[in-house]
Enzyme design. Sequence first.
Site, PDB file in Angstrom:
ATOM      1  N   LYS A  27     -12.224  -1.567   5.962  1.00 49.67           N
ATOM      2  CA  LYS A  27     -11.362  -2.521   6.644  1.00 49.67           C
ATOM      3  C   LYS A  27     -11.832  -2.706   8.090  1.00 49.67           C
ATOM      4  O   LYS A  27     -12.114  -3.799   8.510  1.00 49.67           O
ATOM      5  CB  LYS A  27      -9.906  -2.038   6.629  1.00 49.67           C
ATOM      6  CG  LYS A  27      -9.370  -1.760   5.227  1.00 49.67           C
ATOM      7  CD  LYS A  27      -9.179  -3.022   4.414  1.00 49.67           C
ATOM      8  CE  LYS A  27      -9.056  -2.774   2.921  1.00 49.67           C
ATOM      9  NZ  LYS A  27      -7.888  -2.029   2.505  1.00 49.67           N
ATOM     10  N   ASP A  56      -1.691   6.694   6.383  1.00 50.66           N
ATOM     11  CA  ASP A  56      -2.772   5.833   5.897  1.00 50.66           C
ATOM     12  C   ASP A  56      -3.070   4.832   7.007  1.00 50.66           C
ATOM     13  O   ASP A  56      -2.292   3.932   7.279  1.00 50.66           O
ATOM     14  CB  ASP A  56      -2.305   5.120   4.617  1.00 50.66           C
ATOM     15  CG  ASP A  56      -3.278   4.035   4.156  1.00 50.66           C
ATOM     16  OD1 ASP A  56      -4.340   3.852   4.795  1.00 50.66           O
ATOM     17  OD2 ASP A  56      -2.977   3.379   3.140  1.00 50.66           O
ATOM     18  N   TRP A 104       0.820  -1.226   0.000  1.00 52.10           N
ATOM     19  CA  TRP A 104       0.000   0.000   0.000  1.00 52.10           C
ATOM     20  C   TRP A 104       0.840   1.256   0.000  1.00 52.10           C
ATOM     21  O   TRP A 104       0.438   2.273  -0.567  1.00 52.10           O
ATOM     22  CB  TRP A 104      -1.004  -0.021   1.146  1.00 52.10           C
ATOM     23  CG  TRP A 104      -2.047  -1.065   0.952  1.00 52.10           C
ATOM     24  CD1 TRP A 104      -2.252  -2.172   1.710  1.00 52.10           C
ATOM     25  CD2 TRP A 104      -3.031  -1.130  -0.108  1.00 52.10           C
ATOM     26  NE1 TRP A 104      -3.295  -2.913   1.202  1.00 52.10           N
ATOM     27  CE2 TRP A 104      -3.790  -2.294   0.092  1.00 52.10           C
ATOM     28  CE3 TRP A 104      -3.339  -0.314  -1.202  1.00 52.10           C
ATOM     29  CZ2 TRP A 104      -4.836  -2.680  -0.753  1.00 52.10           C
ATOM     30  CZ3 TRP A 104      -4.376  -0.686  -2.040  1.00 52.10           C
ATOM     31  CH2 TRP A 104      -5.111  -1.851  -1.816  1.00 52.10           C
TER      32      TRP A 104
HETATM   33  C1  LIG Z   1      -7.419  -1.407   1.360  1.00 50.16           C
HETATM   34  C2  LIG Z   1      -6.386  -0.395   1.556  1.00 50.16           C
HETATM   35  C3  LIG Z   1      -6.269   0.708   0.682  1.00 50.16           C
HETATM   36  C4  LIG Z   1      -7.122   0.901  -0.546  1.00 50.16           C
HETATM   37  O1  LIG Z   1      -8.472   1.006  -0.282  1.00 50.16           O
HETATM   38  P1  LIG Z   1      -9.550   1.010  -1.485  1.00 50.16           P
HETATM   39  O2  LIG Z   1     -10.773   1.520  -0.814  1.00 50.16           O
HETATM   40  O3  LIG Z   1      -9.676  -0.401  -1.970  1.00 50.16           O
HETATM   41  O4  LIG Z   1      -9.064   1.923  -2.541  1.00 50.16           O
HETATM   42  C5  LIG Z   1      -5.279   1.628   0.965  1.00 50.16           C
HETATM   43  N1  LIG Z   1      -4.454   1.488   2.018  1.00 50.16           N
HETATM   44  C6  LIG Z   1      -4.538   0.438   2.867  1.00 50.16           C
HETATM   45  C7  LIG Z   1      -3.585   0.332   4.012  1.00 50.16           C
HETATM   46  C8  LIG Z   1      -5.508  -0.541   2.659  1.00 50.16           C
HETATM   47  O5  LIG Z   1      -5.581  -1.576   3.503  1.00 50.16           O
END
Ligand SMILES: *Cc1c(COP(=O)(O)O)cnc(C)c1O
Length: 362
Positions: free
Chosen positions: A197, A173, A103
């Site tokens: 998540k 993030d 990511w």
């Molecule tokens: C899933 C995830 C993303 C991307 O999310 P989307 O909604 O699928 O674009 C970005 N960063 C992390 C750490 C993730 O787990």
Amino acid sequence: MKYGRTYNFSAGPAMMPEPVLEEIAAEMMNYRGSGMCVMEMSHRSKVFQQIRDEAEADLRKLMGIPDNYKVLFIQGGGTVQFAMVAMNLMKNGLGCYVETGAWSKKAIAEAKKYGEVKIVASSADKNFSYIPDCSNLDIPENADYVYICENETINGTTYFQLPDTKGKVLVSDQSSMFLSRPCDVSKYGLIWGGVQKNVGPAGMAIVIIREDLIRDDLPKFVPTYMSYKTHADNDSLYNTPNCWAIYCCGKVFKYLLDNGGLEAMHQRNVEKAGILYDFLDQSKLFTGAVRKEDRSLMNVPFVTPSKEQDADVVAASKEAGFDNLKGHKSVGGLRASIYNAMPKEGVEALVEFLKKYEAEHA
Ligand SMILES: *Cc1c(COP(=O)(O)O)cnc(C)c1O
């Protein structure tokens, strides 16, 4: 488990708290006398405005978000934030990134479209199985920010100590750890998380941004929707937002507040992850894929000695009623995502299953 539900170890979209799903089901046909479902409601209506406002207020309470930070609900999930961060924060055109896995690599690739990227630390040398030392990073004077992926969902690493950014703005993030433990928001310039998540349904990110980072002098190429100012100036109602996700996330915020807040969540998560890691540490068949000090409390990747056996365990786990334990293709093996809503009983049942499998295949 009620309703014939399964222990779902998916990395996302993932399990939501059962009481929240029950409440949503009860309000499905007629939300509190409004005569309609939240899905059918105008985003400009009083009743939806209240849903939105309460969601923000509850999140502020839950995380202790200081007054000089804005909370934004933005569509496009996590991936859109890779671009928005760079478009909005690269004033001098330089972002520093810590590269810790899939990511953060995606964030780096996206940021390169809008400015210069300096990778200030990386764990690529060991397939991203650890968090690199970030205590003395070489950060140029003109850097706009230092970016981390605080919990790498695929690789299963997390930061237990934030980097020393040498006074520069920290951007994080938190998608796969959002609301999993207490967070001192004042240490960050910007925190963002895709909600599917650890919070609610897919299709939305929550952005917590310090007000002084919201700019009105963005380059002309930045689309209106991609400017944080657009969302900040309009309480995230510039256009039709993801009303459904805001509603569901709001329910989860209330649920967390009613159940002891983030400190209690953290204790539960430490206990849950401990059950699985303790098993992996003594197992002769299964091995954790991450350096001990950096192991995520949310995503637990592990392997057997062979790809064939990995696949066999995944198939057997499915047979036994567990779902989504296959590891990401870049790491292989298995991965158990054990977010807030995964009950302790789910982790215990998984460990029982793995023990039994190991005994039968010794
Ligand atoms: C899933 C995830 C993303 C991307 O999310 P989307 O909604 O699928 O674009 C970005 N960063 C992390 C750490 C993730 O787990």
